[in-house]
Design a protein around this motif. Structure first.
Motif, PDB file in Angstrom:
ATOM      1  N   GLN A  23      33.616  50.810  25.803  1.00 33.83           N
ATOM      2  CA  GLN A  23      32.898  50.463  24.559  1.00 33.83           C
ATOM      3  C   GLN A  23      33.851  50.393  23.370  1.00 33.83           C
ATOM      4  O   GLN A  23      34.956  50.939  23.405  1.00 33.83           O
ATOM      5  CB  GLN A  23      31.810  51.497  24.295  1.00 33.83           C
ATOM      6  CG  GLN A  23      30.720  51.524  25.352  1.00 33.83           C
ATOM      7  CD  GLN A  23      30.227  50.152  25.724  1.00 33.83           C
ATOM      8  OE1 GLN A  23      30.475  49.669  26.807  1.00 33.83           O
ATOM      9  NE2 GLN A  23      29.543  49.492  24.789  1.00 33.83           N
ATOM     10  N   CYS A  24      33.371  49.770  22.323  1.00 37.79           N
ATOM     11  CA  CYS A  24      34.118  49.628  21.069  1.00 37.79           C
ATOM     12  C   CYS A  24      35.527  49.090  21.323  1.00 37.79           C
ATOM     13  O   CYS A  24      36.492  49.542  20.721  1.00 37.79           O
ATOM     14  CB  CYS A  24      34.216  50.947  20.308  1.00 37.79           C
ATOM     15  SG  CYS A  24      32.640  51.694  19.940  1.00 37.79           S
ATOM     16  N   SER A  42      36.166  47.214  18.199  1.00 32.22           N
ATOM     17  CA  SER A  42      35.243  47.459  17.089  1.00 32.22           C
ATOM     18  C   SER A  42      35.423  48.893  16.570  1.00 32.22           C
ATOM     19  O   SER A  42      35.958  49.740  17.270  1.00 32.22           O
ATOM     20  CB  SER A  42      33.791  47.314  17.534  1.00 32.22           C
ATOM     21  OG  SER A  42      33.533  46.017  17.985  1.00 32.22           O
ATOM     22  N   ARG A  43      34.931  49.132  15.373  1.00 26.27           N
ATOM     23  CA  ARG A  43      34.969  50.454  14.751  1.00 26.27           C
ATOM     24  C   ARG A  43      36.376  51.028  14.764  1.00 26.27           C
ATOM     25  O   ARG A  43      36.583  52.210  15.046  1.00 26.27           O
ATOM     26  CB  ARG A  43      34.021  51.425  15.490  1.00 26.27           C
ATOM     27  CG  ARG A  43      32.585  50.993  15.469  1.00 26.27           C
ATOM     28  CD  ARG A  43      31.742  51.868  16.345  1.00 26.27           C
ATOM     29  NE  ARG A  43      31.656  53.220  15.813  1.00 26.27           N
ATOM     30  CZ  ARG A  43      31.179  54.242  16.500  1.00 26.27           C
ATOM     31  NH1 ARG A  43      30.775  54.076  17.731  1.00 26.27           N
ATOM     32  NH2 ARG A  43      31.103  55.427  15.963  1.00 26.27           N
ATOM     33  N   CYS A  87      31.041  48.043  13.332  1.00 26.74           N
ATOM     34  CA  CYS A  87      30.371  48.208  14.624  1.00 26.74           C
ATOM     35  C   CYS A  87      29.741  46.859  14.933  1.00 26.74           C
ATOM     36  O   CYS A  87      29.056  46.283  14.095  1.00 26.74           O
ATOM     37  CB  CYS A  87      29.297  49.288  14.516  1.00 26.74           C
ATOM     38  SG  CYS A  87      28.100  49.305  15.866  1.00 26.74           S
ATOM     39  N   SER A  88      29.980  46.336  16.130  1.00 28.07           N
ATOM     40  CA  SER A  88      29.483  44.997  16.439  1.00 28.07           C
ATOM     41  C   SER A  88      28.008  44.993  16.844  1.00 28.07           C
ATOM     42  O   SER A  88      27.403  43.941  17.036  1.00 28.07           O
ATOM     43  CB  SER A  88      30.353  44.344  17.505  1.00 28.07           C
ATOM     44  OG  SER A  88      31.637  44.120  16.979  1.00 28.07           O
ATOM     45  N   ARG A  89      27.417  46.140  16.988  1.00 26.30           N
ATOM     46  CA  ARG A  89      25.968  46.337  17.114  1.00 26.30           C
ATOM     47  C   ARG A  89      25.304  45.836  18.387  1.00 26.30           C
ATOM     48  O   ARG A  89      24.168  46.185  18.650  1.00 26.30           O
ATOM     49  CB  ARG A  89      25.224  45.708  15.929  1.00 26.30           C
ATOM     50  CG  ARG A  89      25.422  46.470  14.669  1.00 26.30           C
ATOM     51  CD  ARG A  89      24.150  46.368  13.826  1.00 26.30           C
ATOM     52  NE  ARG A  89      24.480  46.677  12.448  1.00 26.30           N
ATOM     53  CZ  ARG A  89      24.575  45.767  11.497  1.00 26.30           C
ATOM     54  NH1 ARG A  89      24.309  44.510  11.755  1.00 26.30           N
ATOM     55  NH2 ARG A  89      24.905  46.115  10.304  1.00 26.30           N
ATOM     56  N   PHE A  90      25.935  44.972  19.136  1.00 26.03           N
ATOM     57  CA  PHE A  90      25.245  44.490  20.333  1.00 26.03           C
ATOM     58  C   PHE A  90      25.906  45.016  21.603  1.00 26.03           C
ATOM     59  O   PHE A  90      25.286  45.035  22.656  1.00 26.03           O
ATOM     60  CB  PHE A  90      25.267  42.953  20.380  1.00 26.03           C
ATOM     61  CG  PHE A  90      26.584  42.400  20.866  1.00 26.03           C
ATOM     62  CD1 PHE A  90      27.703  42.451  20.071  1.00 26.03           C
ATOM     63  CD2 PHE A  90      26.703  41.891  22.150  1.00 26.03           C
ATOM     64  CE1 PHE A  90      28.931  41.991  20.528  1.00 26.03           C
ATOM     65  CE2 PHE A  90      27.928  41.423  22.615  1.00 26.03           C
ATOM     66  CZ  PHE A  90      29.041  41.472  21.797  1.00 26.03           C
ATOM     67  N   CYS A  91      27.164  45.453  21.501  1.00 25.08           N
ATOM     68  CA  CYS A  91      27.948  45.685  22.729  1.00 25.08           C
ATOM     69  C   CYS A  91      27.513  46.913  23.511  1.00 25.08           C
ATOM     70  O   CYS A  91      27.652  46.938  24.740  1.00 25.08           O
ATOM     71  CB  CYS A  91      29.434  45.703  22.428  1.00 25.08           C
ATOM     72  SG  CYS A  91      29.873  45.833  20.700  1.00 25.08           S
ATOM     73  N   CYS A  92      26.961  47.934  22.827  1.00 27.19           N
ATOM     74  CA  CYS A  92      26.424  49.080  23.580  1.00 27.19           C
ATOM     75  C   CYS A  92      25.290  48.601  24.471  1.00 27.19           C
ATOM     76  O   CYS A  92      25.247  48.877  25.665  1.00 27.19           O
ATOM     77  CB  CYS A  92      25.904  50.162  22.638  1.00 27.19           C
ATOM     78  SG  CYS A  92      27.202  51.259  22.054  1.00 27.19           S
ATOM     79  N   ASP A 145      29.957  56.837  20.941  1.00 23.98           N
ATOM     80  CA  ASP A 145      28.549  57.214  20.926  1.00 23.98           C
ATOM     81  C   ASP A 145      27.775  55.951  21.259  1.00 23.98           C
ATOM     82  O   ASP A 145      28.233  54.851  20.978  1.00 23.98           O
ATOM     83  CB  ASP A 145      28.090  57.818  19.591  1.00 23.98           C
ATOM     84  CG  ASP A 145      28.722  57.141  18.400  1.00 23.98           C
ATOM     85  OD1 ASP A 145      28.532  55.922  18.277  1.00 23.98           O
ATOM     86  OD2 ASP A 145      29.388  57.811  17.608  1.00 23.98           O
TER      87      ASP A 145
END
Ligand code: SF4
Ligand code: SF4
Lengths: 211, 425
Positions: B251-252, B255-256, B264-269, B295
């Protein structure tokens, strides 16, 4: 004196270790920015040898584990490779915080006993401040003999070749034994150090002032 | 093609992905004249390249079909594909937009019978599959391409192959003499729905996307699942074509992070949570997905989806930003880091690593010929000073499909208000 400062700090910050670190440790104000991603711990080449890798130290600071943090050997293990700083997504100056914590623990007398990095650091400082220039010969010998005379002779013998090479490359001179080189204005240099020490003491005094 | 009528009561939407289609349709369905411009030869954008959407896990064909139908039924909406904006000038209520049209060499007589493609042989990298596979120089960009019309790659023009394709067409749909042209359109308002591109994972040096074949990104993983994709829908890893059953998601990835994208790219989680379910769909309990995360941001109502994935015995979670990826002698990626729950150091071997790369705007808005407010991350800021220019969907911020559609509807409404003012309504 150290214990007195320690006592004063304990009373002043009453269980708020994060605040104590923020206000007294070099770059300590960054600790609260850590998001516990763990990339610093995973990136540290010495990581497997630390009791508590950086991100754990930062969590322990927030969790008020004051004694455990300040008496830990962890921050003395930092070799300043800067891997963690390069990778930290939040831009924490982790290396500097580690050195800041080490320095602070020494100042208030909680540093771990017989920590080789700490011993070397002190030796280096004493050597440097005497003349304003490092005397490699004395520093090297001092380091060899730090664990006693017999051990020193053994180490010195094994490092003979290194010493000879340093001399050949003019990185070290045998004449250094007789006093050695220094800065031209030695008195000015010492006055400067004294002033810096005064400023530092005043800052610590301010923070421990109970009135 | 060039006979497009546009006035200062026209709304131009730039970009025909899910946001652009939505903005264009919403505005056109209120009775406004709308022109939708798309750079690619088909509509639908990146959404068409997904295997499934979250959270309902339906195929994108479903939502697309509805939109395509709405477009066909709407007389107020003109769609122009292979169209790129080359200049824009003027102000609110009175813009002039120059559009460069690149030829498709196939006109609307095309029935998508595919005879022309049978006559062609040369292959090129397939952009639709993020270059993981090949396609012919005469091709239908994807199975559900809208418009359903073949395309001839410009690199084929002037070769005997192009002539053979033309000869093979029974409907006279191929015109090899089409030329690039630039047209000028008037508009009262312009909506940018130019979407995003995945963050360039080559820049994340410690993860080895540039060095290790079995480190891929999340959009490429979508293509592996597609039955029309480069692997025929099998999860085959690039290095040796072996089936990947033990898959890591990082993840991330980009990003971040101050070194890459700050946001935060908001969709990748959610995308990775969804993709673990692809693995389960393929292999049941024989598959293994591991998510390495700082997280999990399964925002608002997606929390349920997260819980369901947590309950899946084939999926595990490791709370850690991976420090680095290495490769063993068999080409397996090995992940190194510290699990921050308990501070355990790990060196975990997987078959395949999927980087959950983030979103960045696909257009450099600061380089536009007209000045608009652009934020630090490069997205368009909502600002009075932008006049009649609005952003829809990911042109405005990183977001998922669901939010992009809502955002595009709002953008359409703003554009409608501008042309209403022009009309004096
Ligand atoms: S890399 Fe930075 S943010 Fe991550 S745990 Fe270390 S100090 Fe905290
Ligand atoms: S959505 Fe998740 S993976 Fe993507 S940037 Fe945000 S926290 Fe990271």
């Amino acid at each position: 004196m150290s214990t007195a400062v320690n006592q004063a700090m304990v009373e002043k910050y009453k269980g708020n270790f994060l605040k104590e670190v923020t206000e007294n440790v070099e770059e300590g104000n960054w600790v609260k920015m850590c998001m516990q991603c763990g990339v610093c711990s995973g990136s540290c080449p010495l990581g497997p040898h630390w009791d508590h890798p950086p991100q754990e130290i930062f969590m322990m600071i927030r969790a008020n584990k004051r004694e455990e943090v300040l008496s830990s050997t962890s921050m003395w293990m930092c070799t300043s490779c800067y891997n963690c700083i390069a990778r930290c997504p939040r831009g924490l100056p982790i290396t500097h915080i580690m050195h800041g914590l080490a320095h602070y623990s020494k100042r208030i007398g909680l540093k771990p006993k017989n920590q080789p990095t700490e011993k070397f650091g002190q030796m280096f400082w004493d050597n440097l401040t005497k003349k304003g220039r490092v005397n490699e010969l004395k520093l090297g010998l001092g380091l060899y003999f730090k664990d006693g005379f017999a051990e020193g002779v053994k180490v010195a013998m094994s490092k003979q070749k290194l010493g000879m090479n340093m001399m050949k490359a003019k990185r070290m001179s045998p004449m250094e034994m007789l006093g050695g080189h220094g800065v031209s204005d030695l008195a000015g240099f010492h006055a400067m150090l004294k002033k810096a020490e005064e400023l530092e003491a005043a800052r610590v005094g301010e923070n421990t002032d109970k009135k | 093609m060039t006979a497009v009528v546009a006035t200062n009561q026209t709304i131009i939407v730039v970009g025909g992905g899910i946001s652009g289609m939505t903005a264009a349709l919403e505005a056109a369905e209120t009775g406004k004249q709308v022109i939708l411009l798309e750079k690619r030869p088909y509509l639908g954008g990146r959404v068409t390249q997904l295997y499934k959407y979250f959270p309902k896990m339906c195929h994108p064909t479903c939502g697309q079909e509805i939109n395509q139908r709405r477009i066909k039924m709407n007389k107020n909406l003109t769609v122009i594909t292979q169209a790129e904006v080359s200049n824009i000038s003027g102000g609110k209520g009175d813009y002039t937009v120059s559009v460069t049209l690149t030829p498709r060499y196939v006109n609307s007589n095309c029935t998508a019978c595919g005879d022309c493609a049978k006559a062609a042989t040369t292959e090129f990298d397939d952009e639709f599959n993020y270059n993981l596979g090949k396609r012919k120089g005469v091709y239908l960009p994807n199975a559900m391409a809208f418009p359903q019309q073949y395309v001839i790659d410009a690199r084929l023009i002037g070769t005997p192959e192009a002539d053979a394709a033309k000869a093979a067409c029974k409907y006279g749909a191929i015109d090899l003499d089409e030329k690039e042209e630039t047209i000028e359109l008037k508009a009262g308002a312009v909506v940018f729905a130019t979407g995003w591109k995945p963050y360039d994972a080559n820049k994340i040096q410690p993860y080895g996307y540039d060095r290790f074949a079995n480190v891929i990104n999340n959009v490429e993983f979508e293509r592996l699942m597609d039955p029309h994709g480069p692997t025929g829908g099998k999860l085959l890893r690039p290095s040796d074509g072996k089936e990947a059953k033990n898959i890591a998601f990082i993840q991330c990835a980009g990003s971040r992070d101050r070194n890459y994208l700050k946001h935060c790219s908001r969709f990748c989680c959610m995308a990775s949570l969804k993709q673990t379910q692809y693995v389960t769909e393929k292999y049941g309990t024989d598959g293994k997905s591991t998510i390495y995360y700082i997280d999990i941001r399964s925002i608002d109502r997606f929390e349920d989806f997260y819980r369901n994935v947590q309950a899946d015995p084939s999926v595990s979670f490791i709370k850690s930003k991976v420090a680095k990826v290495e490769q063993d002698k068999d080409g397996n990626p090995v992940l190194h880091g510290v699990n921050t729950e308990g501070y355990h150091r790990y060196a975990n071997t997987h078959d395949l690593v999927v980087l959950a790369t983030g979103m960045e705007p696909s257009v450099d808005f600061k380089g536009l010929p007209i000045k608009i407010a652009v934020n630090e991350e490069g997205f368009i800021e909502h600002d009075e000073a932008n006049g009649g220019i609005f952003a829809a969907g990911v042109a405005a911020d990183a977001m998922d499909v669901n939010r992009a559609v809502q955002h595009a509807t709002a953008a359409a409404l703003r554009a409608v208000q501008v042309v209403n003012q022009v009309a004096g309504a």
